[in-house]
Write a protein that holds these residues in place. Sequence first.
Motif, PDB file in Angstrom:
ATOM      1  N   ASP A  47       0.811  -1.224   0.000  1.00  0.00           N
ATOM      2  CA  ASP A  47       0.000   0.000   0.000  1.00  0.00           C
ATOM      3  C   ASP A  47       0.839   1.267   0.000  1.00  0.00           C
ATOM      4  OD1 ASP A  47      -2.147  -1.690  -0.009  1.00  0.00           O
ATOM      5  OD2 ASP A  47      -2.928  -1.086   1.951  1.00  0.00           O
ATOM      6  N   GLY A  48       2.084   1.161   0.407  1.00  0.00           N
ATOM      7  CA  GLY A  48       2.968   2.320   0.400  1.00  0.00           C
ATOM      8  C   GLY A  48       3.702   2.518  -0.914  1.00  0.00           C
ATOM      9  N   THR A  49       3.342   1.747  -1.921  1.00  0.00           N
ATOM     10  CA  THR A  49       4.022   1.841  -3.223  1.00  0.00           C
ATOM     11  C   THR A  49       3.024   2.203  -4.322  1.00  0.00           C
ATOM     12  OG1 THR A  49       3.674  -0.458  -3.922  1.00  0.00           O
ATOM     13  CG2 THR A  49       5.561  -0.029  -2.454  1.00  0.00           C
ATOM     14  N   ILE A  50       3.546   2.413  -5.506  1.00  0.00           N
ATOM     15  CA  ILE A  50       2.715   2.714  -6.670  1.00  0.00           C
ATOM     16  C   ILE A  50       1.778   1.552  -6.993  1.00  0.00           C
ATOM     17  CG2 ILE A  50       4.393   1.886  -8.379  1.00  0.00           C
ATOM     18  CD1 ILE A  50       2.166   4.998  -8.795  1.00  0.00           C
ATOM     19  N   VAL A  51       2.114   0.358  -6.576  1.00  0.00           N
ATOM     20  CA  VAL A  51       1.277  -0.817  -6.846  1.00  0.00           C
ATOM     21  C   VAL A  51      -0.127  -0.618  -6.275  1.00  0.00           C
ATOM     22  CG1 VAL A  51       1.023  -3.305  -6.430  1.00  0.00           C
ATOM     23  CG2 VAL A  51       3.259  -2.349  -7.019  1.00  0.00           C
ATOM     24  N   PHE A  52      -0.239   0.124  -5.168  1.00  0.00           N
ATOM     25  CA  PHE A  52      -1.552   0.360  -4.546  1.00  0.00           C
ATOM     26  C   PHE A  52      -2.557   0.950  -5.535  1.00  0.00           C
ATOM     27  CE2 PHE A  52      -4.531   3.103  -2.173  1.00  0.00           C
ATOM     28  CZ  PHE A  52      -5.147   2.146  -1.387  1.00  0.00           C
ATOM     29  N   THR A  53      -2.095   1.715  -6.487  1.00  0.00           N
ATOM     30  CA  THR A  53      -3.004   2.349  -7.450  1.00  0.00           C
ATOM     31  C   THR A  53      -3.499   1.383  -8.525  1.00  0.00           C
ATOM     32  OG1 THR A  53      -1.225   3.145  -8.879  1.00  0.00           O
ATOM     33  CG2 THR A  53      -1.907   4.596  -7.070  1.00  0.00           C
ATOM     34  N   TYR A  54      -3.034   0.144  -8.485  1.00  0.00           N
ATOM     35  CA  TYR A  54      -3.423  -0.855  -9.477  1.00  0.00           C
ATOM     36  C   TYR A  54      -4.166  -2.050  -8.892  1.00  0.00           C
ATOM     37  CZ  TYR A  54      -0.395   1.642 -12.671  1.00  0.00           C
ATOM     38  OH  TYR A  54       0.167   2.604 -13.444  1.00  0.00           O
ATOM     39  N   VAL A  55      -4.379  -2.080  -7.592  1.00  0.00           N
ATOM     40  CA  VAL A  55      -4.956  -3.270  -6.971  1.00  0.00           C
ATOM     41  C   VAL A  55      -6.467  -3.183  -6.822  1.00  0.00           C
ATOM     42  CG1 VAL A  55      -2.829  -3.832  -5.732  1.00  0.00           C
ATOM     43  CG2 VAL A  55      -4.597  -2.494  -4.590  1.00  0.00           C
ATOM     44  N   PHE A  56      -7.063  -4.347  -6.657  1.00  0.00           N
ATOM     45  CA  PHE A  56      -8.484  -4.505  -6.373  1.00  0.00           C
ATOM     46  C   PHE A  56      -8.611  -5.098  -4.970  1.00  0.00           C
ATOM     47  CE2 PHE A  56      -8.119  -4.599 -10.914  1.00  0.00           C
ATOM     48  CZ  PHE A  56      -9.280  -4.019 -11.402  1.00  0.00           C
ATOM     49  N   MET A  57      -9.658  -4.748  -4.257  1.00  0.00           N
ATOM     50  CA  MET A  57      -9.946  -5.369  -2.969  1.00  0.00           C
ATOM     51  C   MET A  57     -10.289  -6.828  -3.229  1.00  0.00           C
ATOM     52  SD  MET A  57      -9.889  -4.396   0.133  1.00  0.00           S
ATOM     53  CE  MET A  57     -10.025  -5.539   1.494  1.00  0.00           C
ATOM     54  N   TRP A  58      -9.818  -7.734  -2.360  1.00  0.00           N
ATOM     55  CA  TRP A  58     -10.008  -9.155  -2.634  1.00  0.00           C
ATOM     56  C   TRP A  58     -10.559  -9.918  -1.428  1.00  0.00           C
ATOM     57  CZ3 TRP A  58     -10.271  -9.906  -7.480  1.00  0.00           C
ATOM     58  CH2 TRP A  58     -10.426 -11.198  -7.974  1.00  0.00           C
ATOM     59  N   GLU A  59     -11.641  -9.424  -0.891  1.00  0.00           N
ATOM     60  CA  GLU A  59     -12.357 -10.075   0.198  1.00  0.00           C
ATOM     61  C   GLU A  59     -13.841 -10.066  -0.145  1.00  0.00           C
ATOM     62  OE1 GLU A  59     -11.014 -11.550   2.758  1.00  0.00           O
ATOM     63  OE2 GLU A  59      -9.005 -10.689   2.848  1.00  0.00           O
ATOM     64  N   HIS A  60     -14.534 -11.141   0.205  1.00  0.00           N
ATOM     65  CA  HIS A  60     -15.984 -11.179   0.017  1.00  0.00           C
ATOM     66  C   HIS A  60     -16.633 -10.044   0.811  1.00  0.00           C
ATOM     67  CE1 HIS A  60     -16.336 -14.912  -2.203  1.00  0.00           C
ATOM     68  NE2 HIS A  60     -15.440 -15.448  -1.399  1.00  0.00           N
ATOM     69  N   GLY A  61     -17.689  -9.460   0.274  1.00  0.00           N
ATOM     70  CA  GLY A  61     -18.450  -8.433   0.972  1.00  0.00           C
ATOM     71  C   GLY A  61     -17.754  -7.095   1.086  1.00  0.00           C
ATOM     72  N   THR A  62     -16.749  -6.857   0.260  1.00  0.00           N
ATOM     73  CA  THR A  62     -16.046  -5.572   0.284  1.00  0.00           C
ATOM     74  C   THR A  62     -16.268  -4.842  -1.031  1.00  0.00           C
ATOM     75  OG1 THR A  62     -14.004  -6.556  -0.578  1.00  0.00           O
ATOM     76  CG2 THR A  62     -14.236  -6.424   1.834  1.00  0.00           C
ATOM     77  N   THR A  63     -15.899  -3.575  -1.033  1.00  0.00           N
ATOM     78  CA  THR A  63     -15.919  -2.763  -2.247  1.00  0.00           C
ATOM     79  C   THR A  63     -14.518  -2.201  -2.457  1.00  0.00           C
ATOM     80  OG1 THR A  63     -16.441  -0.686  -1.126  1.00  0.00           O
ATOM     81  CG2 THR A  63     -18.313  -2.088  -1.775  1.00  0.00           C
TER      82      THR A  63
END
Length: 104
Positions: free
Chosen positions: A19-35
């Motif tokens: 989350d402290g890197t540029i990668v954070f801007t490319y990720v999707f949340m990956w838990e059921h029931g989340t947005t």
Amino acid sequence: MIERSPVLVIPSAERPIVDGTIVFTYVFMWEHGTTEEDLYQHRGRAAIALGHTSLLSHSYQPNCSFIRNIDELTIDILASRAIKAGEELTIDYQMTLWFDPQPI
């Protein structure tokens, strides 16, 4: 269906590093029931999509939508309407943006 992308899951314990890197801007949340907005809680798993999915631009009037297949470890990109040849593919990031989106 435009693309079914496999994902690389980022374990919850590794989120503080990623989350402290540029990668954070490319990720999707990956838990059921989340947005996607839940990414800002910095808890739970996230995932980075392979293929072209992580390269799609944001639009509030997107021509595609996405479906997170949590258990199958894939993300589906679906056309929301007819898309012209050469037209950029866009999705709504479904979260508070960290940038000012430019109109398409």
